[in-house]
Design a protein around this motif. Structure first.
Motif, mmCIF file in Angstrom:
data_model
loop_
_atom_site.group_PDB
_atom_site.id
_atom_site.type_symbol
_atom_site.label_atom_id
_atom_site.label_comp_id
_atom_site.label_asym_id
_atom_site.label_seq_id
_atom_site.Cartn_x
_atom_site.Cartn_y
_atom_site.Cartn_z
ATOM 1 N N GLU A 280 1.050 -1.274 0.098
ATOM 2 C CA GLU A 280 -0.019 0.232 -0.031
ATOM 3 C C GLU A 280 0.979 1.129 -0.003
ATOM 4 O O GLU A 280 1.948 1.185 0.321
ATOM 5 N N GLY A 281 0.261 2.326 -0.481
ATOM 6 C CA GLY A 281 0.672 3.623 -0.087
ATOM 7 C C GLY A 281 2.041 4.048 -1.153
ATOM 8 O O GLY A 281 2.915 4.367 -0.708
ATOM 9 N N LEU A 282 1.959 3.454 -2.387
ATOM 10 C CA LEU A 282 2.996 3.779 -3.297
ATOM 11 C C LEU A 282 2.859 4.860 -4.297
ATOM 12 O O LEU A 282 1.566 4.924 -4.788
ATOM 13 N N SER A 283 3.553 5.588 -4.669
ATOM 14 C CA SER A 283 3.377 6.645 -5.766
ATOM 15 C C SER A 283 3.474 6.598 -7.110
ATOM 16 O O SER A 283 3.313 7.130 -7.852
ATOM 17 N N GLN A 284 4.369 5.149 -7.152
ATOM 18 C CA GLN A 284 4.331 4.623 -8.563
ATOM 19 C C GLN A 284 4.579 3.184 -8.619
ATOM 20 O O GLN A 284 4.897 2.774 -7.420
ATOM 21 N N CYS A 285 4.076 2.537 -9.765
ATOM 22 C CA CYS A 285 4.152 1.196 -9.774
ATOM 23 C C CYS A 285 5.630 0.631 -10.140
ATOM 24 O O CYS A 285 6.406 1.494 -11.101
ATOM 25 N N THR A 286 5.838 -0.501 -9.970
ATOM 26 C CA THR A 286 7.346 -1.112 -10.176
ATOM 27 C C THR A 286 7.203 -2.093 -11.408
ATOM 28 O O THR A 286 6.210 -2.710 -11.608
ATOM 29 N N LEU A 287 8.050 -1.575 -12.330
ATOM 30 C CA LEU A 287 8.340 -2.592 -13.657
ATOM 31 C C LEU A 287 8.489 -3.753 -13.258
ATOM 32 O O LEU A 287 9.313 -4.152 -12.286
ATOM 33 N N CYS A 288 8.022 -4.903 -14.139
ATOM 34 C CA CYS A 288 7.842 -6.469 -13.929
ATOM 35 C C CYS A 288 9.475 -6.580 -14.395
ATOM 36 O O CYS A 288 9.941 -6.255 -15.090
ATOM 37 N N PRO A 289 9.968 -7.674 -13.631
ATOM 38 C CA PRO A 289 11.449 -8.073 -13.876
ATOM 39 C C PRO A 289 11.353 -9.075 -15.092
ATOM 40 O O PRO A 289 10.271 -9.485 -15.744
ATOM 41 N N HIS A 290 12.297 -8.930 -16.043
ATOM 42 C CA HIS A 290 12.421 -9.601 -17.190
ATOM 43 C C HIS A 290 12.279 -11.162 -17.227
ATOM 44 O O HIS A 290 13.083 -11.751 -16.126
ATOM 45 N N PRO A 291 11.656 -11.945 -17.590
ATOM 46 C CA PRO A 291 10.623 -11.739 -18.754
ATOM 47 C C PRO A 291 9.181 -11.574 -18.368
ATOM 48 O O PRO A 291 8.372 -12.417 -19.071
ATOM 49 N N VAL A 299 -1.069 -7.127 -8.229
ATOM 50 C CA VAL A 299 0.014 -6.939 -7.254
ATOM 51 C C VAL A 299 1.281 -7.629 -7.139
ATOM 52 O O VAL A 299 2.025 -7.289 -6.494
ATOM 53 N N THR A 300 1.518 -8.447 -8.345
ATOM 54 C CA THR A 300 2.737 -9.165 -8.332
ATOM 55 C C THR A 300 2.722 -9.416 -10.003
ATOM 56 O O THR A 300 1.700 -9.091 -10.765
ATOM 57 N N CYS A 301 3.812 -9.941 -10.493
ATOM 58 C CA CYS A 301 4.069 -10.224 -11.818
ATOM 59 C C CYS A 301 3.885 -11.729 -12.073
ATOM 60 O O CYS A 301 4.932 -12.364 -11.535
ATOM 61 N N SER A 302 3.023 -12.326 -12.463
ATOM 62 C CA SER A 302 2.738 -13.708 -12.675
ATOM 63 C C SER A 302 2.666 -14.250 -14.121
ATOM 64 O O SER A 302 2.196 -15.407 -14.119
ATOM 65 N N ILE A 303 2.865 -13.206 -15.117
ATOM 66 C CA ILE A 303 2.446 -13.986 -16.373
ATOM 67 C C ILE A 303 3.684 -13.475 -17.127
ATOM 68 O O ILE A 303 4.516 -12.828 -16.838
ATOM 69 N N CYS A 304 3.845 -14.063 -18.434
ATOM 70 C CA CYS A 304 4.968 -13.773 -19.377
ATOM 71 C C CYS A 304 4.668 -12.753 -20.175
ATOM 72 O O CYS A 304 3.628 -12.513 -20.623
ATOM 73 N N LYS A 305 5.652 -12.050 -20.466
ATOM 74 C CA LYS A 305 5.571 -10.743 -21.276
ATOM 75 C C LYS A 305 5.484 -11.339 -22.736
ATOM 76 O O LYS A 305 6.089 -12.557 -23.166
ATOM 77 N N GLU A 306 5.290 -10.315 -23.688
ATOM 78 C CA GLU A 306 5.298 -10.865 -25.233
ATOM 79 C C GLU A 306 6.663 -11.276 -25.667
ATOM 80 O O GLU A 306 7.726 -10.655 -25.209
ATOM 81 N N GLY A 307 6.493 -12.494 -26.410
ATOM 82 C CA GLY A 307 7.818 -13.020 -26.812
ATOM 83 C C GLY A 307 8.186 -14.141 -25.972
ATOM 84 O O GLY A 307 9.202 -14.819 -26.261
ATOM 85 N N PHE A 308 7.458 -14.459 -24.703
ATOM 86 C CA PHE A 308 7.754 -15.582 -23.883
ATOM 87 C C PHE A 308 6.349 -16.238 -23.582
ATOM 88 O O PHE A 308 5.287 -15.641 -23.791
ATOM 89 N N TYR A 309 6.554 -17.681 -23.025
ATOM 90 C CA TYR A 309 5.347 -18.159 -22.649
ATOM 91 C C TYR A 309 5.630 -18.944 -21.451
ATOM 92 O O TYR A 309 6.865 -19.194 -20.811
ATOM 93 N N LEU A 310 4.461 -19.128 -20.710
ATOM 94 C CA LEU A 310 4.498 -19.862 -19.297
ATOM 95 C C LEU A 310 4.576 -21.228 -19.517
ATOM 96 O O LEU A 310 3.373 -21.857 -20.102
ATOM 97 N N GLN A 311 5.622 -21.888 -19.129
ATOM 98 C CA GLN A 311 5.725 -23.407 -19.409
ATOM 99 C C GLN A 311 5.052 -24.139 -18.352
ATOM 100 O O GLN A 311 4.370 -25.355 -18.834
ATOM 101 N N ASP A 312 4.693 -23.692 -17.255
ATOM 102 C CA ASP A 312 3.758 -24.736 -16.146
ATOM 103 C C ASP A 312 2.844 -23.758 -15.803
ATOM 104 O O ASP A 312 2.972 -22.856 -14.897
ATOM 105 N N ALA A 313 1.603 -24.014 -16.489
ATOM 106 C CA ALA A 313 0.457 -23.179 -15.969
ATOM 107 C C ALA A 313 0.002 -23.533 -14.727
ATOM 108 O O ALA A 313 -0.818 -22.692 -14.036
ATOM 109 N N SER A 314 0.187 -24.613 -14.076
ATOM 110 C CA SER A 314 -0.071 -24.623 -12.454
ATOM 111 C C SER A 314 0.891 -24.082 -11.615
ATOM 112 O O SER A 314 0.872 -24.185 -10.295
ATOM 113 N N ALA A 315 1.853 -23.296 -11.993
ATOM 114 C CA ALA A 315 2.883 -22.825 -10.994
ATOM 115 C C ALA A 315 2.339 -21.591 -10.161
ATOM 116 O O ALA A 315 1.457 -20.881 -10.702
#
Length: 963
Positions: A280-291, A299-315
């Motif tokens: 809570e209480g953030l003045s700006q959002c944080t960029l997701c780590p590569h990839p 509230v978190t980064c749990s999907i793969c960005k463009e050019g990548f795919y998630l190998q295990d959908a149950s993770a």
């Protein structure tokens, strides 16, 4: 009693010490049912959940609603409020469940039924609680809640459900109050006050003029949005970064919730895709780590960005965020991976096909002769296709309407076949196709017969129309024979037969621009009669295999029958007595067309054998996820409707086993048997009908290596057929075997040099090395693609030093070109060197003559001479002739004479006789014996005169005088 004559037994529940005048009771918490206790310690302790009063003879179980913890309990305890026990003999009570009512001594949980303003305290006989009015100064929320004392700033009258907050102008400093007190004049009591305050603005308001004293709350000004006012004399304070005041009159700023950030002092906004806010209480959002990436408001980064795919959908999302590169993998080559792409939802573009949603391997759909036909058949699923379209292995969901199967190469409609790679047409009737095939076979036989008959007509060479064609054929045959083209054609044809099966036999996946033309050429010359009029998909591979394997047999049988018929026809037309019986004449008829049959077998056997062995040739498609044990599903390359390993496939391989005996094994046995039968005549240089009929097999080879054609056939059969017996899952092992075979064969060729002509040996070694280089290139490309599919292009580059297939192929093409140039130069130099050698050559072939001898002949030439004047000269003649004609066998007495009495036998075993006429020749009895025997045996004679008297010679007149 006094004066007693004996002691009484001690009573139960009591003990009697020695000399006791009365029994004493067991202590509370103990008991005894025995009558022989002598001490209190011998009494039995009451067990948990039981009690025993003093002097008890047995322990008593605690009733429901009570308990006894531990041992030696003199009484049971009642369950306290909020606990119950519904069983007897319990050692503890159970906590009452939320929303239930359990007064002291409860034996069960009761449903709390009391309304707001009342509370449950007592339990009557039926076990249900009585609801009593809430006492003054407390609030009762109802149900099973106990009265709650009102806090300062609030008050409550009897039977209230909740405490009343003191209004503006009143206060209450004590807890449990019945009412609020009036504020004294000159003080300020906001709502809910627990004390009288100095006159100041409440929270959310501030004094407009900070230098004046507040006289009335009407002078307070509400705090503006984007700031807060703590009240009293405090002035407005702007909200800190990450917090907002969305409305006025706020006493404190609100923190932006997780997944949001403070875009201004008055509003929070969702984090954009690709960013996140975990606190809570953030003045700006944080960029997701590569990839990694995220959706809006995450509230978190749990999907793969463009050019990548998630190998295990149950993770788990947390695991994905902590180890992003373990879960997000680079998009497979040619695939489409937008944000939030999983392995099952990879976008498959048009022109590609995937065997399973759990596979990351995309297969480029082949064109099968059409222009971009693969794109037309394989529709793909890219650009937002639904996950439901990714189904089981071999799914047809990637195919355009009307197509199905692996790479969408099968027509969905029954009895239809693929045309130009992207169109389905209905199959023609099988009977009509079979008739056309039979007509072609008969037509070829008739055409071959007419061609041979026309070529044999010598008089026709002077005719106006056909004469030029026949004369051109004569010149072509002359140049063909003179250049020794048979060996060269056989070498190049064998090279072609092996090199064109890289894709079908070894699963080589080379770029189409390098192999497309070879595949088309291979299909053009393939011996598949059924495919001419009945396409592959119209005829099961079982029937196609029958047509492929048996039609050449029928064609060769017709040729043999034609040869026998011609011989028997001439035999019957000849006047009696005939030279041979009809069975011998028929055998000669077979030998007449044996050369043609051997040529046909030479041409047919590799392609037919390859078709037979392709019954085990399967195209494998990966269905397992990356970085897991490889799993594949395979379909026959020749009939994609048949899955390998099934019963349908086994029925095809059962038929193929029989044809292996007929063609690969049978042809090898035939060649070996014929060559073995020719051993003695060839070694003795005594040609006969069989050696002439089988000359196609051994004519180009040195006498020592006359059997090399069988070795060459075995090599071709191994490289084009037998390697297919290695399972498809071990396809790389085929390449290893082929590479080893090519390496060994090239070395052996270079060492033994089996061909008579130097240029043929050079060409054979060159093609062998080129084949070896091709297989090495295929090894590298297979390894490259395997690493790329199971890991990444970067790993393949790190291992092999190439980042794409074109680099490997171009490097090998350069190496092959350099090799061919090197061997071409070597062939030219060797040929020129061979021409300079002082040897006699035939004008027709430009090669030394083949020095054959007749049956029973040992020497080509017998040197007849007199020892005294001709020995040295005849020795020189022998050495010079053998230098000019390698392989020439010459009889010379100093070398070969063993018995002077056997001169006539030596003459008989010689093909030609040379009389060296020198002084005294005709006076020699042995020389006269040699002359007489030669004339009687009608041997060809050569006369050589030595005319120089200084060398033992004489004039013709002098020689005649000796006769």
């Amino acid at each position: 009693d006094t004066g007693a004559t004996g002691c009484r037994d001690c009573e139960q529940g009591r003990y009697c010490a020695k000399g006791a005048s009365a029994p004493l009771p067991c202590d509370a918490g103990t008991y005894s049912d025995k009558t022989n206790l002598a001490d209190a310690s011998e009494c039995t302790d009451a067990s948990p959940g039981h009690f025993a009063t003093a002097g008890s003879t047995q322990q008593t179980a605690c009733r429901e609603g009570s308990f006894a913890n531990g041992t030696r309990n003199g009484a049971c305890e009642l369950c306290k409020e909020g606990h119950y026990q519904d069983k007897s003999a319990a050692a503890a009570c159970v906590r009452c469940a939320a929303g239930k009512f359990c007064p002291q001594g409860s034996s069960r949980e009761l449903d709390a039924q009391c309304k707001a303003g009342t509370y449950a305290r007592l339990t009557d006989r039926d076990g249900d609680p009585e609801c009593l009015d809430c006492p003054a100064g407390s609030s009762c929320a109802g149900g099973g809640a106990v009265p709650a004392v009102c806090s300062p700033g609030t008050a409550a009258k009897p039977a209230q459900g909740q405490c009343t907050v003191c209004g503006v102008g009143t206060y209450q400093p004590d807890s449990g109050a019945v009412g609020c007190l009036e504020c004294a004049p000159g003080t300020l009591c906001p709502k809910g006050s627990s004390a009288e305050l100095p006159a100041s603005c409440p929270a959310g308001f501030y004094i407009g003029n900070a230098s004046t004293t507040l006289k009335s709350l009407d002078d307070c000004i509400g705090c503006a949005p984007g700031s807060f006012c703590a009240g009293g004399a405090a002035q407005p304070t702007a909200c800190a970064p990450g917090s907002i005041a969305p409305s006025g009159n706020m006493s404190a700023c609100e923190l932006c919730s997780i997944g949001h950030f403070a875009a201004s002092n008055t509003a929070c906004e969702e984090c954009e895709a690709g960013t996140y806010a975990a606190s809570e209480g953030l003045s700006q959002c944080t960029l997701c780590p590569h990839p990694l990436s995220s959706k809006n408001g995450n509230v978190t980064c749990s999907i793969c960005k463009e050019g990548f795919y998630l190998q295990d959908a149950s993770a788990l999302p947390d695991d994905i965020f902590r180890f992003p590169t373990d879960y997000c993998k680079p998009c497979p080559p040619s695939a489409e991976c937008s944000d939030n792409t999983a392995l099952a939802t990879i976008g498959v573009p048009a022109g590609y096909w995937r065997a399973s949603p759990s596979s990351a391997v995309l297969t480029a759909c082949r064109d099968f002769g059409g222009d971009r036909a693969g794109e037309a058949r394989c529709a793909g699923n890219e650009h937002g296709a639904k996950q439901a379209s990714r189904v089981l292995a071999g799914s047809d969901q990637y195919c355009a309407p009307g197509f199905k199967g692996p790479e969408c190469q099968l027509c969905a409609a029954e009895n239809h076949y693929l045309v130009d790679g992207d169109e389905c047409k209905e199959c023609a009737p099988r009977g009509a196709a079979a008739g056309r095939i039979a007509g072609i076979v008969l037509g070829l036989c008739v055409a071959c017969g007419l061609t041979v008959w026309a070529y044999s007509m010598t008089a026709w060479r002077k005719k106006t129309f056909i004469g030029p064609l026949l004369r051109f054929a004569d010149r072509s045959v002359k140049y063909y024979v003179g250049g020794g083209m048979t060996a060269k054609v056989k070498i190049l044809f064998g090279f072609y037969q092996i090199s064109t099966v890289l894709s079908s036999t070894y699963s080589a996946r080379l770029p189409d621009k390098y192999t497309g033309w070879t595949d088309k050429l291979a299909n053009t010359v393939s011996i598949d009669w059924s495919g001419l009029f009945l396409p592959q998909q119209c005829l099961g591979y079982n029937l196609r295999l029958l047509a492929i394997a048996l039609s050449p047999v029928a064609f060769i049988a017709l040729l043999m029958a034609a040869g026998i018929s011609l011989r028997l026809y001439r035999w019957r037309a000849a006047p009696a007595p005939r030279a041979r019986p009809w069975i011998a004449e028929a055998a000669l008829g077979v030998l007449d067309l044996t050369p043609a049959g051997l040529v046909l077998i030479f041409c047919f056997v590799p392609s037919i054998s390859a078709s037979i062995f392709r019954s085990w040739s399967c195209q494998a498609y990966t269905i397992s996820p990356p970085n897991e044990p490889l799993e594949q599903v395979s379909y026959m390359r020749q009939d994609a409707s048949v899955e390998c390993g099934t019963e349908d496939h086994e029925s095809i391989t059962d038929v193929a086993v029989g044809f292996i005996v007929l063609w690969p094994v049978g042809s090898l046995v035939l060649f070996t048997s014929l060559l073995a039968a020719c051993y003695k005549p060839l070694q003795a240089k005594s040609p006969n009908a069989l050696t002439r009929a089988t000359a196609f097999l051994h004519r180009e080879y040195e006498k020592t290596w006359y059997w090399w054609e069988a070795v060459e056939l075995a090599r071709k059969l191994v490289l084009t057929g037998f390697v297919l017996l290695i399972p498809e899952k071990n396809a790389f092992l085929r390449l290893v075997v082929a590479t080893l075979v090519c390496s060994f064969y090239a070395v052996v060729l270079a060492v033994v040099r089996p061909y008579k002509r130097v240029e043929d040996n050079v060409l054979a070694v060159a093609t062998g090395l080129v084949l070896l280089l091709l297989f090495l290139a295929t090894n590298w490309t297979t390894i490259f693609l395997g690493i790329e599919e199971r890991s990444s292009v970067e790993d393949a580059d790190a291992v092999l030093g190439f980042d794409n297939l074109n680099g490997i192929v171009i490097s090998m093409l350069v190496l092959v070109t350099v090799t061919l140039i090197f061997f071409l130069i070597g062939a030219v130099v060797s040929a020129r060197h061979a021409k300079k050698a002082p040897t006699i050559r035939l004008v027709s072939t430009n090669q030394p003559p083949e020095m054959s001898v007749g049956m029973g002949i040992t020497w080509h030439l017998f040197n007849s001479h007199i020892w005294s004047t001709g020995q040295d000269a005849v020795g020189n003649i022998k050495s010079e002739l053998q230098l000019l004609v390698p392989g020439l066998k010459i009889f010379l007495d100093v070398d070969d004479l063993k018995d002077i009495g056997a001169l006539e036998e030596y003459i008989q075993h010689s093909q030609m006789i040379l009389f060296f006429l020198s002084c005294g020749y005709f006076r020699s009895k042995n020389c006269l014996r040699e002359i007489r025997s030669s004339l009687e045996m009608d041997k060809p004679i050569v006369l050589v005169q030595e005319a120089d008297p200084e060398k033992g010679g004489g004039t013709l007149q002098a020689l005649r005088g000796e006769c």
